[in-house]
Write a protein that holds these residues in place. Sequence first.
Motif: not given
Length: 190
Positions: A110, A146, A168, A175
Amino acid sequence: MIDKIRSFFRGKPARLAIGLTLLLAATDVTLVAASLRSDRAAAELASQVEALEFSLEQLRVADAEGLNDLESELSTASADLLRLEASFPEIGAPFDLYRRVFQLASSRGIDLKSVRRIAGSIQDTGAGTLSVTTYVVDSAGALYGCLSLLADLEREGLQTLTLNNILVDPTAEVCDFGVTVARATVLGSE
């Protein structure tokens, strides 16, 4: 040769006077020419001095403007620094949100864009005083990463952390979520 010149002028004072006059005139013309060259050079120097003084004044103005711009940038940077310092969690907080979110986000692929503090309060409860701080986390990544990050955060926070306002969007790889961290505080006696 000198004898011929003497004989040319001897006995004829008018010729001598004309010769001396011509000699003095040639000297005067030479001196006037030198003076004119000197005057022209002085005028050129004077114009160069004026141009240099104008350039110096422009440099002073540019220097002052540059200094003002730097002072403005310093003021803005100082204000940003104070704002950023205020957004950091207290030292010794039970859950180091910044460090942990970054580590967990990295391990899940991420891209962590920002973690910022948006609110903080002190609440009196039956069990004692509670410090509650809310953060907003902006990040981007795939859906699985996420969801894994959110699960990791809840697992690590257990009773000191809650997630809220979760957004999301798998198509845009968004996210974003809010985090509320709570900890017991000890108030000093007055």
